[in-house]
Write an enzyme that holds these catalytic residues in place. Structure first.
Site, PDB file in Angstrom:
ATOM      1  CB  SER A   7      -0.964   0.018   1.191  1.00  0.00           C
ATOM      2  OG  SER A   7      -1.371   1.232   1.400  1.00  0.00           O
ATOM      3  CG  HIS A  32      -3.950  -1.766  -1.292  1.00  0.00           C
ATOM      4  ND1 HIS A  32      -5.124  -2.540  -1.490  1.00  0.00           N
ATOM      5  CD2 HIS A  32      -4.326  -0.836  -0.304  1.00  0.00           C
ATOM      6  CE1 HIS A  32      -6.272  -2.062  -0.705  1.00  0.00           C
ATOM      7  NE2 HIS A  32      -5.638  -1.175  -0.063  1.00  0.00           N
ATOM      8  CG  ASP A  34      -5.168   2.315   1.324  1.00  0.00           C
ATOM      9  OD1 ASP A  34      -5.863   1.429   1.384  1.00  0.00           O
ATOM     10  OD2 ASP A  34      -4.107   1.845   1.645  1.00  0.00           O
ATOM     11  CG  MET A  36      -8.256   6.816   3.026  1.00  0.00           C
ATOM     12  SD  MET A  36      -7.371   6.768   4.670  1.00  0.00           S
ATOM     13  CE  MET A  36      -6.714   5.393   4.486  1.00  0.00           C
ATOM     14  CG  HIS A  65      -9.255   0.164   0.113  1.00  0.00           C
ATOM     15  ND1 HIS A  65      -8.586  -0.273   1.363  1.00  0.00           N
ATOM     16  CD2 HIS A  65     -10.517   0.168   0.381  1.00  0.00           C
ATOM     17  CE1 HIS A  65      -9.721  -0.277   2.142  1.00  0.00           C
ATOM     18  NE2 HIS A  65     -10.831  -0.188   1.825  1.00  0.00           N
ATOM     19  CG  MET A  67     -11.790   3.314   2.639  1.00  0.00           C
ATOM     20  SD  MET A  67      -9.774   3.120   3.448  1.00  0.00           S
ATOM     21  CE  MET A  67      -8.780   3.290   1.942  1.00  0.00           C
ATOM     22  CG  MET A 136     -11.430  -3.126   5.855  1.00  0.00           C
ATOM     23  SD  MET A 136     -10.261  -2.796   4.781  1.00  0.00           S
ATOM     24  CE  MET A 136      -9.021  -2.027   6.120  1.00  0.00           C
ATOM     25  CG  ASP A 177      -6.124  -3.186   3.655  1.00  0.00           C
ATOM     26  OD1 ASP A 177      -5.052  -2.832   4.260  1.00  0.00           O
ATOM     27  OD2 ASP A 177      -6.911  -2.305   3.124  1.00  0.00           O
TER      28      ASP A 177
HETATM   29  C1  DX5 Z   1      -6.303   1.206   5.968  1.00  0.00           C
HETATM   30  C2  DX5 Z   1      -5.989   1.004   4.616  1.00  0.00           C
HETATM   31  C3  DX5 Z   1      -4.759  -0.067   4.495  1.00  0.00           C
HETATM   32  C4  DX5 Z   1      -3.551   0.461   4.971  1.00  0.00           C
HETATM   33  C5  DX5 Z   1      -2.693  -0.737   5.640  1.00  0.00           C
HETATM   34  O1  DX5 Z   1      -7.466   2.206   6.013  1.00  0.00           O
HETATM   35  O2  DX5 Z   1      -7.101   0.392   3.874  1.00  0.00           O
HETATM   36  O3  DX5 Z   1      -4.534  -0.348   3.198  1.00  0.00           O
HETATM   37  O4  DX5 Z   1      -2.745   1.096   4.117  1.00  0.00           O
HETATM   38  O5  DX5 Z   1      -1.590  -0.382   6.355  1.00  0.00           O
HETATM   39  P1  DX5 Z   1      -0.860  -1.551   6.920  1.00  0.00           P
HETATM   40  O6  DX5 Z   1      -0.331  -2.559   6.466  1.00  0.00           O
HETATM   41  O7  DX5 Z   1       0.323  -0.536   7.748  1.00  0.00           O
HETATM   42  O8  DX5 Z   1      -1.845  -1.901   8.290  1.00  0.00           O
HETATM   43 ZN    ZN Z   2      -6.477  -0.499   1.804  1.00  0.00          ZN
END
Ligand code: DX5
Ligand code: ZN
Length: 224
Positions: A7, A32, A34, A36, A65, A67, A136, A177
């Site tokens: 990620s 990956h 993220d 947000m 991903h 969010m 998750m 994840d």
């Molecule tokens: C959290 C994200 C993850 C995050 C994971 O909301 O969806 O993808 O980057 O990070 P680690 O591997 O550090 O838990």
């Molecule tokens: Zn993620």
């Protein structure tokens, strides 16, 4: 066979291309991303513009991903920016079936994301519209959190559900994840996950290539 999806949330954005190249050199299979929005989750990260930059930096599949609230408004833009896979949380859309269909119509694989307390029942209802489930193992919003132990049992139940009720002739993959580290990846693989998102355990390490190799080694060494 397991796959590692680093990620970029934990990457050094001043040298993003270099960091992605290092992860790829270590054997990463997927990148990956993220996304947000500061509404569905408390953090704000990145939009299609960065996905477009990642697309130019690698030929690996890009796993986006989302969010964000109202994902339908942005799915086509992420697809156009170069996403290969797009996943959404059921809590972010009134019409989950329509949103998942839109992802496929945009030319991407569709993923359904389940938060730690989101029921597995969504998977049964949407099984024809999804290509993968993103489970998750932390509450979404931040990297570097600890793996929630209850996610292991949920993962086993999800694997059993998909083995029993998955569509004939098509395998729905399970991606996990949050909080994946060398010390737990073997156990999580044994419980049925195939794709492992890893943020801080790859880009939070001094050598991301070696970190991916270590996760692959530890995750592959368990016999089920
Ligand atoms: C959290 C994200 C993850 C995050 C994971 O909301 O969806 O993808 O980057 O990070 P680690 O591997 O550090 O838990
Ligand atoms: Zn993620």
């Amino acid at each position: 066979m397991i796959e590692i999806a680093p990620s970029i949330l934990s990457a050094d954005f001043t040298r993003l291309g270099e960091q992605i190249a290092a992860a790829a050199a270590g054997g990463a299979a997927i990148i990956h991303v993220d996304v947000m929005d500061g509404h569905f989750v408390p953090n704000i990260t990145i939009g299609p513009f960065i996905v477009e930059a990642v697309r130019r930096a690698t030929t690996l599949p890009i796993d986006t991903h989302l969010m964000i609230e109202n994902p339908d408004q942005y799915i086509p833009a992420f697809a156009k920016a170069g996403a290969t896979m797009i996943s959404i949380h059921p809590e972010t859309t009134y019409h989950l079936h329509r949103s998942l269909t839109l992802i496929r119509q945009s030319g991407c694989q569709a993923g359904l994301v389940l938060n730690p307390a989101t029921p597995l029942g969504y998977v049964e209802e949407a099984v024809e519209e999804i290509d993968y489930v993103l489970l998750m193992s932390v509450n979404p919003g931040f990297g570097g959190q600890r793996f929630i132990p209850g996610a292991l049992g949920k993962l086993r139940r999800l694997r059993a559900l998909l083995d029993a009720a998955g569509p004939a002739g098509r395998r729905i993959r399970i991606e996990i994840d949050g909080g994946i580290v060398p010390d737990n990846i073997g156990e999580v693989a044994a419980a049925g996950a195939e794709i492992f998102v890893a943020g801080s355990s790859v880009f939070g390490q001094p050598d991301p290539a070696a970190a991916v190799r270590e996760l692959l080694r530890r995750g592959s060494s368990i016999t089920i």
